[in-house]
Design a protein around this motif. Structure first.
Motif, mmCIF file in Angstrom:
data_model
loop_
_atom_site.group_PDB
_atom_site.id
_atom_site.type_symbol
_atom_site.label_atom_id
_atom_site.label_comp_id
_atom_site.label_asym_id
_atom_site.label_seq_id
_atom_site.Cartn_x
_atom_site.Cartn_y
_atom_site.Cartn_z
ATOM 1 N N PHE A 1 0.058 18.460 -15.561
ATOM 2 C CA PHE A 1 -1.174 17.664 -15.522
ATOM 3 C C PHE A 1 -1.163 16.700 -14.334
ATOM 4 O O PHE A 1 -2.207 16.408 -13.757
ATOM 5 N N VAL A 2 0.007 16.214 -13.975
ATOM 6 C CA VAL A 2 0.122 15.331 -12.813
ATOM 7 C C VAL A 2 -0.162 16.108 -11.532
ATOM 8 O O VAL A 2 -0.925 15.657 -10.672
ATOM 9 N N LEU A 3 0.433 17.280 -11.394
ATOM 10 C CA LEU A 3 0.156 18.101 -10.210
ATOM 11 C C LEU A 3 -1.311 18.498 -10.177
ATOM 12 O O LEU A 3 -1.907 18.603 -9.101
ATOM 13 N N GLY A 4 -1.899 18.732 -11.356
ATOM 14 C CA GLY A 4 -3.315 19.076 -11.418
ATOM 15 C C GLY A 4 -4.188 17.936 -10.926
ATOM 16 O O GLY A 4 -5.135 18.151 -10.155
ATOM 17 N N GLU A 5 -3.884 16.708 -11.345
ATOM 18 C CA GLU A 5 -4.655 15.554 -10.904
ATOM 19 C C GLU A 5 -4.521 15.336 -9.397
ATOM 20 O O GLU A 5 -5.449 14.853 -8.740
ATOM 21 N N LEU A 6 -3.375 15.706 -8.844
ATOM 22 C CA LEU A 6 -3.162 15.565 -7.408
ATOM 23 C C LEU A 6 -3.820 16.684 -6.606
ATOM 24 O O LEU A 6 -3.836 16.632 -5.379
ATOM 25 N N GLY A 7 -4.352 17.711 -7.308
ATOM 26 C CA GLY A 7 -4.977 18.836 -6.622
ATOM 27 C C GLY A 7 -3.984 19.831 -6.059
ATOM 28 O O GLY A 7 -4.366 20.745 -5.311
ATOM 29 N N LEU A 8 -2.712 19.695 -6.426
ATOM 30 C CA LEU A 8 -1.674 20.560 -5.867
ATOM 31 C C LEU A 8 -1.642 21.938 -6.518
ATOM 32 O O LEU A 8 -0.940 22.832 -6.038
ATOM 33 N N LEU A 9 -2.393 22.121 -7.606
ATOM 34 C CA LEU A 9 -2.446 23.417 -8.276
ATOM 35 C C LEU A 9 -3.778 24.128 -8.065
ATOM 36 O O LEU A 9 -3.958 25.242 -8.560
ATOM 37 N N THR B 1 -4.384 9.597 -15.055
ATOM 38 C CA THR B 1 -5.746 9.753 -14.539
ATOM 39 C C THR B 1 -5.759 9.643 -13.026
ATOM 40 O O THR B 1 -4.868 9.044 -12.413
ATOM 41 N N ALA B 2 -6.813 10.176 -12.431
ATOM 42 C CA ALA B 2 -6.888 10.270 -10.975
ATOM 43 C C ALA B 2 -6.892 8.905 -10.304
ATOM 44 O O ALA B 2 -6.467 8.762 -9.162
ATOM 45 N N GLY B 3 -7.384 7.856 -10.975
ATOM 46 C CA GLY B 3 -7.467 6.548 -10.361
ATOM 47 C C GLY B 3 -6.169 5.760 -10.373
ATOM 48 O O GLY B 3 -6.105 4.654 -9.836
ATOM 49 N N ASP B 4 -5.131 6.306 -10.960
ATOM 50 C CA ASP B 4 -3.856 5.609 -11.079
ATOM 51 C C ASP B 4 -3.241 5.414 -9.687
ATOM 52 O O ASP B 4 -3.082 6.366 -8.935
ATOM 53 N N SER B 5 -2.873 4.158 -9.345
ATOM 54 C CA SER B 5 -2.334 3.874 -8.012
ATOM 55 C C SER B 5 -0.987 4.545 -7.784
ATOM 56 O O SER B 5 -0.680 5.001 -6.679
ATOM 57 N N PHE B 6 -0.175 4.610 -8.847
ATOM 58 C CA PHE B 6 1.117 5.293 -8.728
ATOM 59 C C PHE B 6 0.914 6.780 -8.436
ATOM 60 O O PHE B 6 1.614 7.364 -7.620
ATOM 61 N N LEU B 7 -0.083 7.376 -9.098
ATOM 62 C CA LEU B 7 -0.383 8.786 -8.857
ATOM 63 C C LEU B 7 -0.806 8.997 -7.407
ATOM 64 O O LEU B 7 -0.393 9.974 -6.765
ATOM 65 N N GLN B 8 -1.624 8.106 -6.880
ATOM 66 C CA GLN B 8 -2.062 8.229 -5.498
ATOM 67 C C GLN B 8 -0.888 8.135 -4.536
ATOM 68 O O GLN B 8 -0.811 8.877 -3.556
ATOM 69 N N ALA B 9 0.049 7.245 -4.832
ATOM 70 C CA ALA B 9 1.236 7.125 -3.996
ATOM 71 C C ALA B 9 2.092 8.378 -4.065
ATOM 72 O O ALA B 9 2.647 8.822 -3.059
ATOM 73 N N LEU B 10 2.198 8.964 -5.253
ATOM 74 C CA LEU B 10 2.940 10.215 -5.391
ATOM 75 C C LEU B 10 2.307 11.319 -4.559
ATOM 76 O O LEU B 10 2.999 12.142 -3.957
ATOM 77 N N GLY B 11 0.977 11.346 -4.534
ATOM 78 C CA GLY B 11 0.289 12.347 -3.742
ATOM 79 C C GLY B 11 0.647 12.245 -2.280
ATOM 80 O O GLY B 11 0.875 13.263 -1.608
ATOM 81 N N ASN C 1 0.837 -1.204 0.000
ATOM 82 C CA ASN C 1 0.000 0.000 0.000
ATOM 83 C C ASN C 1 0.868 1.249 0.000
ATOM 84 O O ASN C 1 1.710 1.423 0.874
ATOM 85 N N GLY C 2 0.619 2.122 -0.957
ATOM 86 C CA GLY C 2 1.358 3.389 -1.027
ATOM 87 C C GLY C 2 2.755 3.245 -1.570
ATOM 88 O O GLY C 2 3.578 4.129 -1.365
ATOM 89 N N ALA C 3 3.077 2.136 -2.206
ATOM 90 C CA ALA C 3 4.439 1.947 -2.700
ATOM 91 C C ALA C 3 4.696 2.855 -3.873
ATOM 92 O O ALA C 3 3.908 2.925 -4.801
ATOM 93 N N VAL C 4 5.810 3.562 -3.847
ATOM 94 C CA VAL C 4 6.259 4.361 -4.979
ATOM 95 C C VAL C 4 7.446 3.640 -5.593
ATOM 96 O O VAL C 4 8.436 3.375 -4.919
ATOM 97 N N ARG C 5 7.320 3.274 -6.848
ATOM 98 C CA ARG C 5 8.360 2.497 -7.505
ATOM 99 C C ARG C 5 9.493 3.415 -7.919
ATOM 100 O O ARG C 5 9.284 4.340 -8.677
ATOM 101 N N ILE C 6 10.666 3.145 -7.421
ATOM 102 C CA ILE C 6 11.787 4.021 -7.725
ATOM 103 C C ILE C 6 13.011 3.191 -8.094
ATOM 104 O O ILE C 6 13.064 1.982 -7.866
ATOM 105 N N LEU C 7 13.994 3.836 -8.677
ATOM 106 C CA LEU C 7 15.225 3.157 -9.030
ATOM 107 C C LEU C 7 15.938 2.650 -7.791
ATOM 108 O O LEU C 7 15.844 3.231 -6.726
#
Length: 391
Positions: free
Chosen positions: A185-193, A158-168, A26-32
């Motif tokens: 567009f990513v920041l917009g989907e996260l509501g940060l703008l 899109t807003a339902g993307d699990s990776f996007l939710q983890a980034l938020g 849950n909440g995993a952000v995939r990184i290098l």
């Protein structure tokens, strides 16, 4: 993690079970994997000053490691990212970390990690491939700055993307967030703008405004800041944004040193238009209009009345004004002022000529006219502009 015979750090092999758990956490952000090591170092502060990290995908990446003193940056990339949106800021941060004055500052440069939606090979729009390794969760408080690179993948998130939710969730603890081009567009989907001013590449400004009505989109700015949110036009403007962050973190002298290393201006003003008058000239399709525009760019100090420009375009004044607005999207007077401001910018940045002389050479009747034009277009005075480009 084990230490190799040469003293460098490398990641342990990642099993299929480990990958499965990482992907479903849950909440995993995939990184290098290099990002994993960096995040662990930020917590444990046990790594050596320099290291060579090897990801499970085989990528070798040498990274400076001063975890307690560096500015932690997480750069987010999506499939079909624009390579310059990634490599431009990375070069800025790397050069800033090696700048002479950084060693005397409270923080010692930057530590950078990359995040991507999936482990493996991630291809840019130009064919550059980034190899991603293991996947873990970003540790809370380990990110100072999160930057999202632009590209088709970022624009279509899109807003339902699990990776996007983890980034938020990861962005909640960051001091600032930034987007390059369509990364907005990513920041917009996260509501940060929401409730903020933002910009993006001019080709996508209308779409950004349509998809996120709570964002005030200024589609012609190179970059802008509104509170903790930074956005830029993309491509080369990502370098301008990164230089602005360096200046904020380490001062103008360090940012100017980095700019000289990259052979770019110290930093364009944030409110500067994305499209120069030269680029706008390329939009015209009527031959006579293009001839007139080239002549104006070469002779901004000349008589550029409507009648004079219409004669060079081979049109009547009324038809000229109508065709110009249709093809360029602005009036001849506004475009001519832009050309003259650009000429003044060049002279201010590259010569030691006086303000009055530059005003005359750029086609302004008096220096006060040039000052008013600068404030309209760049929101700074000519003197302030010169200070920024010639520190």
């Amino acid at each position: 993690m084990v230490r190799s015979r040469g003293g460098s750090l490398r990641a342990d092999p990642v099993s299929d079970n480990d990958n499965s758990r990482a992907q479903t956490a849950n909440g995993a952000v995939r990184i290098l994997t290099m990002g994993v090591q960096w995040l662990i170092a930020l917590r444990n502060r046990t790594c050596s000053p320099h290291r060579c990290l090897r990801t499970s995908a085989g990528l070798v990446f040498e990274q400076r490691d001063s975890p307690s003193d560096t500015v932690g940056v997480l750069v987010v990339v999506f499939p079909q990212f624009h390579a310059l949106d990634l490599t431009g800021p990375l070069d800025v941060f790397a050069l800033a970390s090696d700048a002479p004055r950084v060693g005397t500052a409270k923080r010692q440069g930057y530590s950078v990690a990359l995040a991507a939606p999936e482990a493996g090979a991630l291809r840019s729009s130009s064919g550059l491939t980034v190899l991603t390794g293991a996947c873990v969760e970003v540790l809370p408080g380990s990110i100072d700055t999160m930057i999202v690179a632009g590209g088709e993948g970022a624009r279509r998130v899109t807003a339902g993307d699990s990776f996007l939710q983890a980034l938020g969730r990861a962005a909640l603890g960051a001091r600032r967030v930034a987007a390059i081009g369509t990364g907005a567009f990513v920041l917009g989907e996260l509501g940060l703008l929401d409730g903020r001013r933002a910009t993006t590449h001019w080709l996508h400004a209308e779409e950004l405004a349509r998809r996120f009505p709570r964002v005030t989109v200024q589609g012609d700015a190179v970059f802008m800041r509104d509170g903790p949110a930074y956005t830029s036009a993309g491509a080369a403007a990502g370098i301008d944004l990164a230089l602005a962050l360096v200046e904020e973190d380490f001062g103008r002298e360090v940012a100017s040193c980095v700019a000289r290393g990259l052979v770019v201006f110290a930093r364009r003003c944030g409110g500067e238009p994305q499209l120069s008058a030269h680029l706008a000239a390329q939009v015209a399709t009527t031959d006579g209009l293009r001839v007139m525009q080239k002549w104006v760019v070469d002779h901004p100090e000349a008589d550029l009345s409507i009648e004079s420009c219409a004669r060079r375009a081979g049109m009547s004044p009324r038809n000229f004004a109508r065709v110009f607005v249709r093809e360029i999207g602005t009036t001849p007077a506004t475009w001519i002022e832009a050309v003259r401001v650009e000429r003044a910018q060049l002279l201010l940045a590259s010569t030691a000529r006086g303000i009055d002389e530059i005003a005359s050479l750029s086609g302004f009747r008096i220096a006060e006219s040039m000052r008013r034009a600068f404030h309209r277009r760049l929101h700074v005075s000519p003197a302030t502009y010169r200070q920024r480009f010639r520190p």
